[in-house]
Design an enzyme around this catalytic site. Sequence first.
Site, PDB file in Angstrom:
ATOM      1  N   TRP A  17       0.810  -1.207   0.000  1.00 29.67           N
ATOM      2  CA  TRP A  17       0.000   0.000   0.000  1.00 29.67           C
ATOM      3  C   TRP A  17       0.848   1.262   0.000  1.00 29.67           C
ATOM      4  O   TRP A  17       1.854   1.344   0.693  1.00 29.67           O
ATOM      5  CB  TRP A  17      -0.897  -0.013   1.245  1.00 29.67           C
ATOM      6  CG  TRP A  17      -1.552   1.305   1.511  1.00 29.67           C
ATOM      7  CD1 TRP A  17      -0.978   2.406   2.102  1.00 29.67           C
ATOM      8  CD2 TRP A  17      -2.878   1.691   1.173  1.00 29.67           C
ATOM      9  NE1 TRP A  17      -1.876   3.432   2.156  1.00 29.67           N
ATOM     10  CE2 TRP A  17      -3.055   3.029   1.603  1.00 29.67           C
ATOM     11  CE3 TRP A  17      -3.948   1.038   0.560  1.00 29.67           C
ATOM     12  CZ2 TRP A  17      -4.249   3.722   1.431  1.00 29.67           C
ATOM     13  CZ3 TRP A  17      -5.137   1.728   0.406  1.00 29.67           C
ATOM     14  CH2 TRP A  17      -5.281   3.050   0.830  1.00 29.67           C
ATOM     15  N   MET A  18       0.375   2.263  -0.751  1.00 27.04           N
ATOM     16  CA  MET A  18       0.997   3.585  -0.719  1.00 27.04           C
ATOM     17  C   MET A  18      -0.115   4.613  -0.588  1.00 27.04           C
ATOM     18  O   MET A  18      -1.215   4.387  -1.091  1.00 27.04           O
ATOM     19  CB  MET A  18       1.776   3.809  -2.018  1.00 27.04           C
ATOM     20  CG  MET A  18       2.183   5.248  -2.292  1.00 27.04           C
ATOM     21  SD  MET A  18       3.257   5.402  -3.739  1.00 27.04           S
ATOM     22  CE  MET A  18       2.135   4.972  -5.058  1.00 27.04           C
ATOM     23  N   ASP A  20      -0.093   9.182   0.592  1.00 24.27           N
ATOM     24  CA  ASP A  20       0.393  10.540   0.298  1.00 24.27           C
ATOM     25  C   ASP A  20       1.845  10.606  -0.194  1.00 24.27           C
ATOM     26  O   ASP A  20       2.716   9.966   0.372  1.00 24.27           O
ATOM     27  CB  ASP A  20       0.361  11.419   1.550  1.00 24.27           C
ATOM     28  CG  ASP A  20      -0.967  11.435   2.264  1.00 24.27           C
ATOM     29  OD1 ASP A  20      -1.069  12.161   3.270  1.00 24.27           O
ATOM     30  OD2 ASP A  20      -1.890  10.712   1.852  1.00 24.27           O
ATOM     31  N   GLN A  36       3.976   7.737   1.833  1.00 25.31           N
ATOM     32  CA  GLN A  36       3.349   6.940   2.895  1.00 25.31           C
ATOM     33  C   GLN A  36       3.264   5.494   2.394  1.00 25.31           C
ATOM     34  O   GLN A  36       2.719   5.241   1.310  1.00 25.31           O
ATOM     35  CB  GLN A  36       1.944   7.471   3.188  1.00 25.31           C
ATOM     36  CG  GLN A  36       1.939   8.915   3.690  1.00 25.31           C
ATOM     37  CD  GLN A  36       2.339   9.004   5.146  1.00 25.31           C
ATOM     38  OE1 GLN A  36       1.525   8.814   6.041  1.00 25.31           O
ATOM     39  NE2 GLN A  36       3.598   9.303   5.409  1.00 25.31           N
ATOM     40  N   TRP A  44      -4.077   0.266   4.222  1.00 27.14           N
ATOM     41  CA  TRP A  44      -3.456   1.330   5.002  1.00 27.14           C
ATOM     42  C   TRP A  44      -3.147   0.815   6.401  1.00 27.14           C
ATOM     43  O   TRP A  44      -3.998   0.208   7.046  1.00 27.14           O
ATOM     44  CB  TRP A  44      -4.404   2.540   5.087  1.00 27.14           C
ATOM     45  CG  TRP A  44      -3.814   3.707   5.803  1.00 27.14           C
ATOM     46  CD1 TRP A  44      -3.049   4.700   5.261  1.00 27.14           C
ATOM     47  CD2 TRP A  44      -3.922   4.021   7.202  1.00 27.14           C
ATOM     48  NE1 TRP A  44      -2.680   5.604   6.227  1.00 27.14           N
ATOM     49  CE2 TRP A  44      -3.205   5.220   7.422  1.00 27.14           C
ATOM     50  CE3 TRP A  44      -4.546   3.404   8.289  1.00 27.14           C
ATOM     51  CZ2 TRP A  44      -3.089   5.808   8.682  1.00 27.14           C
ATOM     52  CZ3 TRP A  44      -4.442   3.991   9.550  1.00 27.14           C
ATOM     53  CH2 TRP A  44      -3.715   5.186   9.728  1.00 27.14           C
ATOM     54  N   TRP A  79       3.895   9.980   9.492  1.00 28.09           N
ATOM     55  CA  TRP A  79       2.936  10.503   8.517  1.00 28.09           C
ATOM     56  C   TRP A  79       3.512  11.613   7.660  1.00 28.09           C
ATOM     57  O   TRP A  79       4.704  11.831   7.640  1.00 28.09           O
ATOM     58  CB  TRP A  79       1.649  10.920   9.248  1.00 28.09           C
ATOM     59  CG  TRP A  79       0.875   9.740   9.746  1.00 28.09           C
ATOM     60  CD1 TRP A  79       1.116   8.422   9.499  1.00 28.09           C
ATOM     61  CD2 TRP A  79      -0.278   9.775  10.593  1.00 28.09           C
ATOM     62  NE1 TRP A  79       0.191   7.636  10.144  1.00 28.09           N
ATOM     63  CE2 TRP A  79      -0.682   8.438  10.810  1.00 28.09           C
ATOM     64  CE3 TRP A  79      -1.022  10.798  11.183  1.00 28.09           C
ATOM     65  CZ2 TRP A  79      -1.795   8.103  11.594  1.00 28.09           C
ATOM     66  CZ3 TRP A  79      -2.118  10.465  11.957  1.00 28.09           C
ATOM     67  CH2 TRP A  79      -2.500   9.137  12.156  1.00 28.09           C
ATOM     68  N   THR A  80       2.652  12.336   7.011  1.00 29.79           N
ATOM     69  CA  THR A  80       3.063  13.217   5.921  1.00 29.79           C
ATOM     70  C   THR A  80       3.902  14.409   6.375  1.00 29.79           C
ATOM     71  O   THR A  80       3.720  14.947   7.468  1.00 29.79           O
ATOM     72  CB  THR A  80       1.798  13.669   5.170  1.00 29.79           C
ATOM     73  OG1 THR A  80       1.274  12.527   4.508  1.00 29.79           O
ATOM     74  CG2 THR A  80       2.067  14.769   4.172  1.00 29.79           C
ATOM     75  N   GLU A 198      -6.387  18.764   5.533  1.00 26.52           N
ATOM     76  CA  GLU A 198      -5.168  17.947   5.525  1.00 26.52           C
ATOM     77  C   GLU A 198      -4.235  18.460   4.425  1.00 26.52           C
ATOM     78  O   GLU A 198      -4.672  19.181   3.530  1.00 26.52           O
ATOM     79  CB  GLU A 198      -5.511  16.492   5.202  1.00 26.52           C
ATOM     80  CG  GLU A 198      -6.485  15.831   6.143  1.00 26.52           C
ATOM     81  CD  GLU A 198      -6.588  14.340   5.888  1.00 26.52           C
ATOM     82  OE1 GLU A 198      -5.996  13.572   6.667  1.00 26.52           O
ATOM     83  OE2 GLU A 198      -7.260  13.942   4.917  1.00 26.52           O
TER      84      GLU A 198
END
Lengths: 574, 169
Positions: A17-18, A20, A36, A44, A79-80, A198
């Site tokens: 999974w990928m 952002d 991510q 996720w 996270w991002t 976001e």
Amino acid sequence: MLSWQRTAFHFQPQKNWMNDPNGPVFYKGWYHLFYQYNPNGAIWGDIVWGHAVSKDLIHWYHLPLAMVADQWYDIMGVWTGSATILSDGKLMMLYTGSTNESVQVQNLAYPADPSDPLLIKWVKYPGNPVLVPPPGIGAKDFRDPTTAWLTSEGKWRIAIGSRINRTGITFVYDTKDFINYELLRGVLHGVPNTGMWECVDFYPVSTTGEHGLDTSHNGPGVKHVVKASMDDDRHDYYAIGTYHEKNVTWVPDNPEIDVGIGIRYDYGLFYASKTFYDQNKKRRVLWGWIGESDSEIADVKKGWASLQGIPRTVALDTKTGSNLLQWPVEEVDSLRLTSKEFEKIELKPGSVMPLDVGSATQLDIVAEFELDKAALEKTAESNVEFSCSSSEGSAERGALGPFGLLVLADDSLSEQTPVYFYIAKGKDGSLKTYFCTDQSRSSEANDVNKSKYGSFVPVLEGEKFSMRVLVDHSIVEGFAQGGRTTITSRVYPTKAIYGAARVFLFNNATGASVTSSLKAWQMNSAFIRPYPDDDDERHSGTEPTHEVRGSKTKYLGNLLTSSLLFLNARNNFL
Amino acid sequence: MKAILFVFPFVLAVAYFPISQCQNLPLIEQTCKQTPYYGLCVTLLKSDPRSKTAGDVQAIALIMVDIIKAKAGGALQHIEKLKQKYPALRVPLSACKDRFNAIIIGDVPQAVEALTKGDPKFAVDAANDAALEADSCERGFSGKSPITQMNKLNHDISIITASIVKTML
């Protein structure tokens, strides 16, 4: 399994999974993309930072994971975040960590060895976190720090999205060292009823030229864009306005199309996007996460999920002044192989014409359309507001549309993905053009998204209707009028795959003939693969010697390899 | 000394009738009102002992995800039995097995991750997908399904869960 869905020239890891895109940056001769990533599955979870490098934004090499969840302040998720290059060339990375108590905090990281162009190893600042949610802000409403920009006082300024009740907002902080921050009074901007913001992005655009501007650039001939990803509706919105550095505010040019309620970067699947200033080619480049629109069972079977969209340049549309233009980066053109050109094909109302372009799963098509003027003038007005998503798709026949391309179609058209224009004549006689993608017949599978995407696209006096469409197995990206309106779709045909995929021109209007000229190129694979293991090459920081582009012999080798891959794939299919 | 003698029976009384015996009614009912299947939502939650001590919507959502998991597991067992009983339906039943398996190994773990680590939108996706998988299982029988009620229940439970998590966004 389902291997025909893997793309040839869009960035995706080898498996899992990928989501952002993170920290995109050009550093010491290489483009870096972090993202991510779940190292453990096609869903996720267990999010860490994947990493890849490229010389040209197209041919990527996978590198080891840049950061994993190994500290209390990011144990629940790395996270991002975004990269900032300081005036002395130092690289700072700010990112959100989800702590052991699931609180969202901001952390600082930097390269372990700044002289390593591949930036393989990263160090987390020992004093992390550098920012925690401000008083009154929810522990889970504070994430995705932006690239910093320099103020006229010589401080670095960043924005972080959040919300207060249902109002989406962005905070602004000043810092001198990326370690100590001052929360500036108020917010840069907020819009009621938009929910959590976001992946906020904030950047200048030139009002006089198409070149990009460094994130810190300010002055005359500049407007600023505020962008945010709306957690509620999973769409990315931007607005153009004026930034006032002294009182730290930004005012939209048109509050009716403010952030979250106005223009979207893309009217299909496109989220958590982020730009960076490419100082190498003096342009601003936009990355966007393209998720799957099939069902989980397919992701589990195929062992992967998600793509990055094709990287796009983004600039102000100086002709309209009220929207951005997005266009695939010019390096995409280097993937073009053989082409077929079609001049002034006339399509009478209700016609479909096959285009003999050879293989049709990896294509770059640039097409222009003209309607006969008489038809445009004599068409009756309508008082119904058209919308791509609530229409019957390409099957809904109007006087002046739909017309366009059918991609990833099979011979019998039992599967087809129309990318098209629909022109509506309003009450005052003015023409309004819509650009749509219709997934309703894109696949015989019944567990994939079948909705229609699209939006209004400005067409100025004297302009023909033009579109560029990139097709890459399970992704279709359409760009209308030079990139004023774009649509990304994921499609999952069961028949229109490999050698059975076709492309057609169509005109399903009732009252007008359409004349089209177009050029279609076969697209090469980008051969995205792990960076070669050879230690010598890595330490010297040069490209691997067997890089596949450039000289003629390499091109022919490329062609041979892609032909072999194609034949091999066909054999598998048969 | 006298005060303790006076207070003691009250302490005993309070201990004998624990406050947690009162169901967490306002939270359950308030949460379920935001879903399209209020009655089913309330019934499911009230019959799960964990809901008595659930303190917020996130806790309720996690209970619902666990119910999805339990029902999907039950569906798998039932499907195995039906394969013996209806050999002619082996193909769509096998497809259904894959669907419910995807719910258990894909949707449920993603939903739990998203809720516990703090990015609930991925739990909305997972719950919506679980509903889609149940629908797809049902469609595979072209109208002659032996598990229509079961599929509908799984679908509705998933939609309830997605609606609940959506309120957290």
